[in-house]
Design an enzyme around this catalytic site. Structure first.
Site, short mmCIF file in Angstrom:
data_model
loop_
_atom_site.label_atom_id
_atom_site.label_comp_id
_atom_site.label_asym_id
_atom_site.label_seq_id
_atom_site.Cartn_x
_atom_site.Cartn_y
_atom_site.Cartn_z
N HIS A 51 0.84 -1.21 0.00
CA HIS A 51 0.00 0.00 0.00
C HIS A 51 0.88 1.26 0.00
CE1 HIS A 51 -3.73 2.25 1.37
NE2 HIS A 51 -2.78 3.10 1.72
N GLU A 52 1.77 1.35 0.98
CA GLU A 52 2.61 2.54 1.09
C GLU A 52 3.56 2.66 -0.10
OE1 GLU A 52 1.66 4.68 3.07
OE2 GLU A 52 0.48 3.47 4.46
N HIS A 65 3.89 6.58 -6.61
CA HIS A 65 3.08 7.67 -7.17
C HIS A 65 3.86 8.99 -7.00
CE1 HIS A 65 -1.31 9.43 -7.33
NE2 HIS A 65 -0.58 9.84 -8.33
N HIS A 104 1.87 4.51 -2.77
CA HIS A 104 1.97 5.97 -2.58
C HIS A 104 3.37 6.46 -2.94
CE1 HIS A 104 -1.94 6.39 -0.82
NE2 HIS A 104 -1.66 5.77 0.30
ZN LIG Z 1 -3.05 5.23 1.82
#
Ligand SMILES: [Zn+2]
Length: 638
Positions: free
Chosen positions: A408-409, A415, A412
Site C-alpha cells: 500500500h505505502e 506515485h 503511494h
Molecule cells: Zn493510503
C-alpha cells in the site's frame, strides 16, 4: 505554488507503536536514510534559517502580480522555491519527531518549522485574490506570451475556476472568523467521546472475562469475539451507552451540517455536497453514481452475508456477527526481505521500470521498518521532498497485513516518485481522490500474487475471506456512511431539523436496507441505529466516499492490468501494455489535470457504472472460489 498550497504531513492521532525494541538495536538497513535530506543536523539548521530569511521576498510581489507576465512568473517561481525548501526542512524535522515521539528536541525542531510555515502562508495569502483580480483576457495573454508560465496553467486555471465562489476581501474576513468557530462541534465531539463519555466499566462477559472499560477501542476489539453470546453482550452494552447521549451527539452533528450550510450560502453553492466536492473539481454525479451502484449491487453483498451465515453455521445472521472470524487465521510470517521480494513480484504487472525503481528504493533505505520505543504507530509514505525521494514509515511485525501495508505505502511512494520526476514542482502534488487508487491497486496485486502462490485450502480460504470482507467494509459500509452524510445534508437543506431521533431513524433504515433485514438476510437490532454517533468521519465533510471510489477505480484498473500481463504473445510479438501504460501515465501526472480526468485518461470513467461493476465482478469471483473450496468438503476451521 502547488495546486493545493503547502502541504505539511498531517499529525493525526499519533500514538506510539507496540511491540517496540530500542532504536539503537535496529540494523541500519532497516532504518530510513535521513541523511539524503541533510547530512547533519547543523546542515538542517542552516537551511531552516536560510528559508526563514527568504519569506520577505514574497512580500515584494504584493500588488504587482498583474503587472506583467514576467513578473507573475517570477513571483510563482519564488513562492515555489520557498515552498519546496520549506517542505524539505519540515520533513527532516517531522521524521525525527516521528521515530521518537518522546524526543523533546525533535518536537521542538518540528514546531520551529511549523512557525516558519505559518509565516510563509500569511505572507503568501494575497496570491489567490490578486490572481483572481487579473482580467481573464489579460491572464490569457500572459500565458500566451510567456512560455515559462505554461507549467503553471493548471494551477492558474484552478484558481480562476473558483471565481464564482470567491468572496470580497470584507466577506473573506468574516468567513475566516466563521471558519475559526466552525471547528467547535468536531472538537467537542472528540473531547466528549474520547475523554468524558462514561463508557461501561468492568463489563463481565457471559463467558466470564471482564473488560475493564468498554470504550471505542475496546469495542473495535471485542465486537469480533468468537463467542456469540459475548459479542452480543458487547454490542448491546456499547450501543446502550451511546444511545443515552444521542440527543447531545445529534445536536453536535446538526451543528456541523449547519456550518456547511452557512458556508454553502456564503460561497454561493447549490448544495453542501457540491461545495465539498468542488475542492477537487469532482462532479456531484460521481457521488450519486456510487450510491446508486451500491444499491443496484446489494444482492452481491447479500450473497456474501449468506455465505458468512453458512460458514458460521448459524440459523439467522445478525448484525453482531459481522466482525466475528469465519475462518481460523492462518499464520503467514515474513521477514522484511521476504516482504520486499513478495511485493516486487506482485507489482511485476506494472512493468520493469516501476519494479526497478521500487527495488532501488527498497535498497537505498526509503523505509523505516521496525516498531521502536517511542516511534509513532501506523504507517505512511511521504513524497514531500520533491527533489530527493519518497520515504516510508512502517511498524513491521512480519504478518500478511504488514506486507499488505508495505505494498500500500509503496503504491503511494511510487506515485510520488513518478509525479515528482515527471512534473514540475507546481503540479507534482496529487489529490486524495487519486492517491488511494495507487495504494489500493498495489494491495490488489499483492492479494492476487499471494493467493496464486498459496496451495493450501485453509490459507486460501483465509485470504479470500479477508479480501471479501475488505470489499464489504470499503465498498458497502463506507458508501452507507456516504449516503447517510448526503441525506442528512439534504434534510437540513430542505429545512428539516436533525435530532438524535431523526438521525437514528435515518441511519437504521439505511443499515436495514443495505443488510437485507426485511428479507431476513441479516437482522439488525434497532438499538444499533445510533451507530452514526460513533463515526468521527462525519465531521470530515464528505470525505468517506473516496475510500469507496478509490477501491472501485483500483479494482477496475488492476483487473485490466493483470489480464494484460497474463497474456503470452505468440511468436516474439510485443506484449500489449495499453492498460499499464495508461495507468503509469496517471501516476506520472501529479495534478497536471483534475483527478477525475486523470482517471478517465487511465481508462476509468467514474461517472459511469463500469468501474463499479468490475469491483463487483471481483467480489463474486472471490465467492465462487470460496464456495468451490467449501463444496470440496474442506470444512473451514472456525
Ligand atoms: Zn493510503
Amino acid at each position: 505554488m502547488k495546486a493545493s498550497g503547502l502541504v505539511l504531513a498531517a499529525a493525526l492521532a499519533v500514538s506510539v507503536a507496540s511491540l517496540a525494541v530500542e532504536r539503537s538495536s535496529v540494523p541500519e538497513k532497516y532504518t530510513w536514510n535521513q541523511q539524503d535530506l541533510y547530512a547533519t543536523k547543523a546542515a538542517w539548521e542552516a537551511d531552516r534559517d536560510a528559508v526563514a530569511k527568504r519569506i520577505p521576498e514574497i512580500a515584494a510581489f504584493k500588488d504587482h502580480l498583474g503587472d506583467s507576465a514576467q513578473g507573475l512568473l517570477k513571483a510563482l517561481e519564488t513562492s515555489d522555491a520557498i515552498e519546496k525548501q520549506l517542505s524539505r526542512v519540515y520533513l527532516y524535522a517531522s521524521m525525527s519527531a516521528d521515530v521518537n515521539t518522546k524526543d523533546a528536541e525533535a518536537q521542538a525542531m518540528r514546531q520551529s518549522v511549523e512557525k516558519t510555515a505559518n509565516d510563509y502562508s500569511t505572507a503568501a495569502s494575497y496570491f489567490e485574490p490578486e490572481i483572481l483580480a487579473i482580467d481573464p483576457v489579460k491572464l490569457d495573454s500572459f500565458l500566451a506570451s510567456e512560455p515559462g508560465l505554461k507549467p503553471y496553467k493548471p494551477v492558474l486555471d484552478n484558481i480562476v475556476r473558483m471565481r464564482a465562489h470567491t468572496l470580497s476581501p470584507a466577506e473573506e474576513k468574516v468567513a475566516a472568523r466563521m471558519s475559526a468557530m466552525a471547528g467547535a462541534p468536531s472538537s467537542i465531539y472528540s473531547i466528549f467521546t474520547n475523554a468524558d463519555l462514561p463508557y461501561a466499566k468492568d463489563v463481565k462477559l457471559p463467558s466470564g472475562e471482564v473488560i475493564p472499560l468498554l470504550d471505542a477501542a475496546a469495542y473495535a476489539k471485542y465486537r469480533a469475539l468468537p463467542n456469540r453470546e459475548d459479542r452480543d453482550f458487547v454490542f448491546k452494552t456499547f450501543w446502550t451507552t451511546y444511545g443515552a447521549y444521542k440527543r447531545t451527539l445529534g445536536t453536535s452533528l446538526y451543528s456541523v451540517v449547519k456550518n456547511h450550510m452557512a458556508f454553502k450560502d456564503v460561497n454561493k453553492y447549490d448544495s453542501c455536497l457540491a461545495m465539498a466536492l468542488d475542492g477537487n473539481n469532482v462532479p456531484v454525479a460521481v457521488y450519486h453514481q456510487l450510491v446508486s451502484d451500491v444499491h443496484t449491487n446489494l444482492p452481491t453483498l447479500h450473497r456474501y452475508l449468506k455465505l458468512r451465515q453458512r460458514m458460521m453455521g448459524v440459523d439467522q445472521l445478525r448484525y453482531e456477527d459481522l466482525y466475528a472470524p469465519i475462518i481460523k487465521q492462518v499464520e503467514m510470517n515474513y521477514t522484511p526481505e521476504q516482504a520486499m521480494e513478495t511485493t516486487l513480484k506482485a507489482v511485476a504487472p506494472l512493468g520493469p521500470n516501476y519494479t526497478a525503481a521500487l527495488k532501488k528504493g527498497f535498497e537505498s533505505r526509503w523505509i523505516d521498518w521496525m516498531p521502536t520505543t517511542g516511534k509513532r504507530s501506523g504507517a505512511y509514505s511521504t513524497g514531500s521532498a520533491y527533489d530527493v525521494h519518497p520515504y516510508q514509515l512502517l511498524n513491521f511485525n512480519g504478518k500478511y497485513d504488514d506486507v499488505s501495508t508495505l505494498a500500500h505505502e509503496s503504491g503511494h511512494s511510487m506515485h510520488s516518485y513518478l509525479s515528482n520526476t515527471n512534473q514540475p514542482y507546481a503540479t507534482a502534488h496529487y489529490s486524495i481522490f487519486v492517491a488511494e487508487v495507487a495504494s489500493t491497486l498495489n494491495e490488489n496485486l499483492l492479494f492476487h500474487e499471494v493467493l496464486d502462490q498459496q496451495k493450501d485450502d485453509s490459507a486460501r480460504l483465509y485470504l479470500l475471506g479477508e479480501r471479501l470482507d475488505g470489499f464489504r467494509q470499503t465498498l458497502f459500509r463506507q458508501t452507507l456512511f456516504a449516503e447517510f452524510e448526503m441525506k442528512i445534508h439534504e434534510m437540513a437543506e430542505a429545512g428539516q431539523p436533525l435530532t438524535g431521533d431523526s438521525l437514528t431513524k435515518l441511519y437504521l433504515d439505511l443499515v436495514k436496507t443495505y443488510y437485507g433485514d426485511a428479507a431476513g438476510v441479516c437482522k439488525v437490532n434497532d438499538l444499533y441505529g445510533t451507530e452514526w454517533s460513533y463515526i468521527p468521519h462525519f465531521y470530515r465533510n464528505f470525505y468517506v466516499y473516496q475510500y469507496a471510489t478509490s477501491m472501485v477505480a483500483s479494482s477496475s484498473l488492476a483487473e485490466r492490468i493483470r489480464l494484460e500481463a497474463a497474456q503470452k504473445p505468440a511468436g516474439g510479438k510485443k506484449p500489449v501494455t495499453t492498460a499499464r501504460d495508461a495507468y503509469l501515465k496517471m501516476l506520472s501526472g501529479g495534478s497536471s489535470k483534475y483527478p477525475i480526468d486523470l482517471l478517465k485518461d487511465a481508462g476509468v470513467d467514474m461517472t459511469t457504472s463500469a468501474p463499479f461493476n468490475a469491483a463487483i465482478a471481483e467480489m463474486n469471483a472471490i465467492m465462487d472460489q470460496m464456495e468451490a473450496i467449501l463444496n470440496k468438503g474442506g470444512k473451514p476451521r472456525a
